[in-house]
Design a protein around this motif. Structure first.
Motif, PDB file in Angstrom:
ATOM      1  N   ASN A 355      -0.827   1.801   2.433  1.00 53.65           N
ATOM      2  CA  ASN A 355      -1.482   1.122   1.219  1.00 53.65           C
ATOM      3  C   ASN A 355      -2.966   1.529   1.104  1.00 53.65           C
ATOM      4  O   ASN A 355      -3.777   1.855   1.981  1.00 53.65           O
ATOM      5  CB  ASN A 355      -1.402  -0.407   1.513  1.00 53.65           C
ATOM      6  CG  ASN A 355      -0.072  -1.011   1.069  1.00 53.65           C
ATOM      7  OD1 ASN A 355       0.397  -0.819  -0.015  1.00 53.65           O
ATOM      8  ND2 ASN A 355       0.245  -1.736   2.208  1.00 53.65           N
ATOM      9  N   THR A 360      -3.367  -3.342  -0.103  1.00 50.53           N
ATOM     10  CA  THR A 360      -2.890  -3.903   1.099  1.00 50.53           C
ATOM     11  C   THR A 360      -3.061  -5.271   1.095  1.00 50.53           C
ATOM     12  O   THR A 360      -3.843  -5.914   0.272  1.00 50.53           O
ATOM     13  CB  THR A 360      -3.789  -3.446   2.401  1.00 50.53           C
ATOM     14  OG1 THR A 360      -3.039  -3.981   3.579  1.00 50.53           O
ATOM     15  CG2 THR A 360      -5.081  -4.066   2.070  1.00 50.53           C
ATOM     16  N   GLY A 408       1.969  -3.609  -3.701  1.00 48.72           N
ATOM     17  CA  GLY A 408       1.716  -3.087  -2.247  1.00 48.72           C
ATOM     18  C   GLY A 408       3.169  -2.411  -1.780  1.00 48.72           C
ATOM     19  O   GLY A 408       4.052  -2.909  -2.005  1.00 48.72           O
TER      20      GLY A 408
END
Length: 513
Positions: A355, A360, A408
């Protein structure tokens, strides 16, 4: 002196409180009333008959069917549960009280009520708000719920960390669902809307796979080991019997919502159900190996040589030409960094997709990863960071899921030499290595492994992190038309966000991330 006395008084009071809580909320002396084991494979129903035909055509091999699309992954679970004749064994780190969580829990209820033995093992850290529903399921004669490393203080649960941190810091991160001993689903998905990629809002990119063949019995044996382990407790020891019958009512309401209707259609129009009925399931046939931690890891008592991390290091070191790593949470640690850097310096093409800071959902993990970027890049490791693409996406294939997310990355997929691929629950971080229990399947499949490599070649879903001529880190954003934008800092983030991440980077918490 007064300040010192006050400090000592506070310490004494806190110590007494912690000891008091530990004495007031002890673990039960006995985990469960009796051990139970897997049932023999049941080949009598449509599912068993269809799978048996496929296995007989491919003796000695395992069949795998990757599930990259979230709705297909949800539908596969629902359909397999509906097809169950004798047994369902499921273990999950997180089971959420939302549309898909309610619908799948109700599928387990319906299976138990028609005579299927249901065993559900859940980690207590991931069942927030589910106590009443799980107690209701557990009350059924054919349904049995156990809790891994339970919190003895139910409300507020987090206060249990104050007096039992060492045990509660170890969680069961495994994800599997096995039906009739003939088919299993193993991978990275928990149970909840965010993992099944549909509707508005935040989603996770995730991957798991249906597997059939000899590997299913190995997964069943692993489930038995966890089910009967010292960390597993009967749910009735902690969950109060529920006086309300709310599970079916809530589950009946879920498909009537806009999001739930989409999931209901995913079941109704699933290719899997049609192929089961036609005795014509399609699988990739190969050799499959189960990687799984000893459940004693949940108490910190597993031998180091028996941990998945050792198997994955051997897997990585066996790479001759390429190693592709997709990990939502990437903290290689000193040993992992040495492995990756050594491979890159030896001429192996090493790529890591994780990520970006913007994508993230666990900023401290990204902060710890930042400390390894320079050395990895200098050694020749290629770093790709997923863009946080929040718009709703069309239906995606496995390779597209691996490279593009509606928000994500959550997948844990590793490919070697475009010949072998690991799909599981294991993140490349210290928590997966030493604290949480993990599992996954190593699949000897050039077709699937090559699809991962080919997708990482596509630039439009990620930033390529590089060092410029001055040794400064830059992020290259390449579009499908070849246009490249160069970013001098983590893209789509604010100065405050980057500053907070830099501060967290220096905190001594990497060991527990």
């Amino acid at each position: 002196m007064r300040l010192i006395r006050n400090f000592v008084t506070v310490v004494v009071v806190i110590t007494i409180a912690i000891v008091g809580l530990k004495l007031a909320f002890p673990l039960p002396e006995k985990n469960f009333s009796e051990q139970t084991l897997k049932k023999d494979a049941d080949w009598t129903g449509p599912l068993g008959e269809t799978i048996q035909i496929a296995i007989e055509r491919n003796p000695g091999l395992d069949g795998v069917r990757p599930l990259g699309n979230g709705r297909a992954a949800f539908a596969a679970r629902a359909i397999l549960v509906r097809e169950a004749r004798s047994s369902i064994d499921a273990q999950y780190y997180i089971w959420q009280d939302d549309v898909t969580g309610l619908m799948l829990l109700d599928e387990l209820r319906a299976a138990a009520e028609r005579g299927v033995r249901v065993r559900l093992l859940v980690d207590d850290n991931g069942i927030s708000g589910m106590d009443d529903l799980l107690a209701e399921l557990n009350a059924l004669p054919n349904a049995h719920v156990r809790i891994f490393n339970p919190f003895t203080l139910r409300n507020p649960k987090l206060l249990s960390y104050a007096f039992d941190f060492n045990r509660l810091n170890r969680r069961m991160h495994n994800k599997s669902m096995t039906v009739d001993g003939v088919a299993t689903i193993v991978g990275g998905r928990n149970i909840g809307d965010i993992y099944f990629d549909y509707g508005a809002g935040t989603h996770y990119l995730d991957v798991d796979t249906i597997a059939i063949g000899p590997i299913v019995d190995e997964v069943s044996q692993s489930f038995d080991a966890y089910w009967n382990s010292a960390s597993s407790y009967d749910a009735a020891l902690f969950l109060e019997p529920s006086s309300e019958k709310s599970l079916q009512l809530k589950a009946d309401a879920a498909p009537k919502t806009a999001v739930g209707a989409g999931y209901q259609k995913a079941i109704q129009y699933s290719e899997l159900a049609d192929r089961i009925a036609a005795h014509n399931l399609k699988f990739e046939w190969s050799e499959v190996t189960l990687f799984v931690d000893d459940p004693a890891k949940g108490l910190g008592e597993a031998n180091s040589e028996d941990l998945i991390v050792e198997q994955l290091i051997k897997f990585a070191n066996g790479s001759r030409t390429s190693l592709d790593l997709v990990s939502a949470y990437f903290i290689p640690g000193q040993r992992g960094a040495e492995v990756l850097e050594g491979l890159a310096e030896a001429g192996v093409k090493v790529r890591v997709l994780t990520n970006s800071l913007d994508a993230t959902d666990v900023m401290p993990v990204h902060a710890a990863y930042m400390g390894y970027r320079d050395d990895l890049l200098n050694s020749g490791v290629e770093l790709l960071e997923l863009r946080a693409l929040r718009q709703e996406h069309r239906e995606r294939s496995l390779p597209e899921m691996l490279a593009g997310s509606a928000s994500g990355l959550h997948a844990k997929v590793f490919g070697s030499d475009e010949e072998r691929i690991f799909v599981g629950s294991y993140n490349l971080d210290p928590r997966s290595a030493r604290l949480n229990t993990e599992m996954g399947l190593l699949i000897e499949s050039p077709t699937i492994a090559a699809s991962l490599a080919q997708e990482l070649d596509r630039p439009e879903f990620s930033y390529r992190v590089e060092l410029n001529e001055d040794g400064e880190m830059i992020w290259l954003q390449e579009e499908q038309d070849g246009t490249i934008t160069v970013h001098a800092a983590d893209p789509e983030t604010s100065g405050l966000q980057r500053a907070l991440t830099a501060v967290v980077r220096w905190l001594p918490v990497e060991w527990m991330l």
